[in-house]
Design a protein around this motif. Structure first.
Motif, PDB file in Angstrom:
ATOM      1  N   ALA A  50      18.891 -21.181 -54.879  1.00 35.97           N
ATOM      2  CA  ALA A  50      17.905 -20.701 -54.046  1.00 35.97           C
ATOM      3  C   ALA A  50      17.921 -19.066 -53.851  1.00 35.97           C
ATOM      4  N   GLU A  51      19.216 -18.703 -53.577  1.00 38.13           N
ATOM      5  CA  GLU A  51      19.278 -17.269 -53.531  1.00 38.13           C
ATOM      6  C   GLU A  51      19.262 -16.380 -54.645  1.00 38.13           C
ATOM      7  N   ASP A  88      14.969 -15.492 -36.215  1.00 38.47           N
ATOM      8  CA  ASP A  88      13.849 -16.516 -36.472  1.00 38.47           C
ATOM      9  C   ASP A  88      12.820 -16.035 -37.201  1.00 38.47           C
ATOM     10  N   GLN A  89      12.752 -14.865 -37.869  1.00 37.34           N
ATOM     11  CA  GLN A  89      11.894 -14.483 -38.904  1.00 37.34           C
ATOM     12  C   GLN A  89      12.354 -14.369 -40.169  1.00 37.34           C
ATOM     13  N   LEU A  90      13.544 -15.068 -40.533  1.00 41.77           N
ATOM     14  CA  LEU A  90      14.078 -15.087 -41.784  1.00 41.77           C
ATOM     15  C   LEU A  90      13.452 -16.309 -42.656  1.00 41.77           C
ATOM     16  N   PRO A  91      13.349 -16.186 -43.958  1.00 39.63           N
ATOM     17  CA  PRO A  91      12.687 -17.592 -44.607  1.00 39.63           C
ATOM     18  C   PRO A  91      13.364 -18.763 -44.134  1.00 39.63           C
ATOM     19  N   ALA A 109      13.995 -19.528 -51.948  1.00 39.48           N
ATOM     20  CA  ALA A 109      14.022 -19.152 -53.194  1.00 39.48           C
ATOM     21  C   ALA A 109      12.699 -18.569 -53.467  1.00 39.48           C
ATOM     22  N   GLU A 110      11.817 -18.668 -52.607  1.00 44.76           N
ATOM     23  CA  GLU A 110      10.209 -18.062 -53.173  1.00 44.76           C
ATOM     24  C   GLU A 110      10.406 -16.411 -52.609  1.00 44.76           C
ATOM     25  N   PHE A 111      11.381 -16.290 -51.626  1.00 42.93           N
ATOM     26  CA  PHE A 111      11.337 -14.939 -51.046  1.00 42.93           C
ATOM     27  C   PHE A 111      12.192 -14.200 -52.176  1.00 42.93           C
ATOM     28  N   ALA A 112      13.378 -15.000 -52.516  1.00 39.81           N
ATOM     29  CA  ALA A 112      14.138 -14.241 -53.577  1.00 39.81           C
ATOM     30  C   ALA A 112      13.609 -13.806 -54.784  1.00 39.81           C
ATOM     31  N   LEU A 168      18.825  -6.670 -42.615  1.00 42.34           N
ATOM     32  CA  LEU A 168      18.018  -6.053 -43.680  1.00 42.34           C
ATOM     33  C   LEU A 168      18.334  -6.809 -44.822  1.00 42.34           C
ATOM     34  N   LEU A 169      17.362  -7.184 -45.502  1.00 42.24           N
ATOM     35  CA  LEU A 169      17.180  -8.118 -46.755  1.00 42.24           C
ATOM     36  C   LEU A 169      17.045  -7.045 -47.878  1.00 42.24           C
ATOM     37  N   ALA A 170      17.557  -7.415 -49.347  1.00 40.30           N
ATOM     38  CA  ALA A 170      17.703  -6.844 -50.406  1.00 40.30           C
ATOM     39  C   ALA A 170      17.906  -7.816 -51.605  1.00 40.30           C
ATOM     40  N   ALA A 171      17.561  -7.167 -52.692  1.00 43.14           N
ATOM     41  CA  ALA A 171      17.652  -8.109 -53.732  1.00 43.14           C
ATOM     42  C   ALA A 171      18.263  -6.937 -55.044  1.00 43.14           C
TER      43      ALA A 171
END
Length: 389
Positions: free
Chosen positions: A84-85, A149-152, A159-162, A195-198
């Protein structure tokens, strides 16, 4: 993040049964060549189910294995998280991973969940690539500080956000987050922002700085806390902040859950010292276990020494493999002693997992062995956040 599973009624279903069978095969494997076969089969099956949004089948398989085959459960859970990630089925010749960079914060005011300005993103990108990522990694940052509460929600949404953020990483660009319709964020004294990153690298290349010969996790953590913290702190005015090392999404989230427990205790002691104008040595803490069917968490009630009223409370949830045999009370007491408390009371009997019927706040232990509502003195009530995390 603790994986708590409740066995469901009825049969597994075709998809869940196949996943459970593959995970069992991997768990029972006795050689690397057999591992390779089961891993390839399981990866292919999971990529298909994640793409088809089969969230229920994934959870059904996990529920079944959780109560029947512990090793197979661990294998399946690890594979679901990693597929997923990494949105693995979406990228042919690159490795892509969704990264969580947690920020622990506490404040007597509301802790914001905010859009990150482009100038701040530019500075964060520099420090992320210098201290967290390997040399050849491309990077995308999401321009928002997410509350929990706002995370996928769920593996398929992750998986879609990743995949979306991974596409941006392939182009070395950032991702704008549309905040319309996002869930509201509850008010807590201490909480986590993400903070989310890829990151994207050619297949088989290192992703993180500590995978390179001259890098280390300790140095990456130190530099990120120093440099990244200087960038992020102005976005959280009136807050004390501490940064957790950025890691792949699920590992980073679990690290934040673990670190937030002592952090929330320290935040509570600091807040009470200011709000009540008493030194830590004049506070008393009562630690007690709270049960549902099993031990779920410890709760800590705070009072002023010599006064019965519980003025505050903190929940210390159990995580991962922790249970009633884990010496959590000693860990909590060690944090309290470090904060300067001299009086710490341990209660051993099982308390029910109770919450206030009116406001939903947890009930906390008192020195008399009762569960009570935490109430600040009236003169401090207007300044007090509704709950403590």
């Amino acid at each position: 993040m603790k994986r708590t599973r409740i066995k469901r009624r009825g049969g597994l279903g075709r998809i869940a049964e196949q996943l459970a069978w593959l995970a069992n095969g991997l768990a029972e494997s006795s050689s690397r060549i057999e591992d390779s076969y089961w891993e390839q089969q399981l990866s292919t099956a999971l990529d298909e189910q994640l793409e088809n949004n089969e969230e229920e089948a994934l959870n059904t398989a996990l529920d079944h294995l959780y109560s029947t085959e512990a090793r197979a459960y661990d294998e399946l859970a690890d594979f679901i998280e990693s597929r997923a990630e990494c949105a693995t089925g979406a990228f042919a010749d690159h490795d892509v991973v969704l990264i969580a960079a947690p920020i622990l914060a506490w404040s007597r005011y509301r802790i914001p969940a905010v859009t990150v300005p482009s100038a701040v993103l530019a500075n964060l990108r520099v420090h992320f690539q210098a201290h967290v990522l390997a040399q050849d990694a491309r990077l995308a940052l999401a321009d928002f500080l997410f509350s929990p509460d706002q995370l996928p929600q769920g593996y398929c949404a992750t998986a879609e956000f990743a995949r979306i953020l991974g596409d941006a990483a392939m182009n070395n660009s950032n991702l704008h987050i549309d905040t319309e319709g996002m869930p509201d964020t509850a008010q807590f004294l201490s909480d986590t922002r993400y903070l989310l990153a890829a990151a994207a690298v050619p297949r088989g290349k290192p992703v993180f700085r500590w995978q390179e010969k001259d890098g280390s996790r300790d140095n990456a953590r130190e530099q990120w806390r120093l440099q990244g913290g200087a960038c992020l702190a102005p976005l959280l005015p009136g807050c004390a902040v501490d940064l957790v090392l950025p890691e792949p999404y699920f590992a980073g989230s679990r690290a934040a859950d673990k670190d937030s427990r002592p952090y929330s205790v320290r935040a509570s002691v600091a807040y009470l010292g200011t709000a009540l104008e008493v030194p830590a040595a004049n506070l008393r803490a009562i630690i007690a276990p709270f049960w549902d069917r099993d031990l779920e968490e410890y709760r800590i009630g705070f009072s002023v020494r010599g006064v019965d009223q519980i003025v505050h409370g903190v929940v210390w949830p159990l995580l991962g493999a922790e249970d009633d045999t884990t010496d959590i009370p000693s860990q909590i007491e060690a944090v309290l002693r470090e904060c300067g408390l001299n009086e710490v009371i341990h209660l051993d009997h099982q308390f029910p997992l109770e919450y206030c019927d009116d406001c939903g706040a947890p009930m906390y232990p008192s020195a008399e062995g009762e569960t009570v509502h935490a109430e600040m003195p009236e003169e401090q009530m207007e300044q007090m956040p509704r709950h403590l995390h």
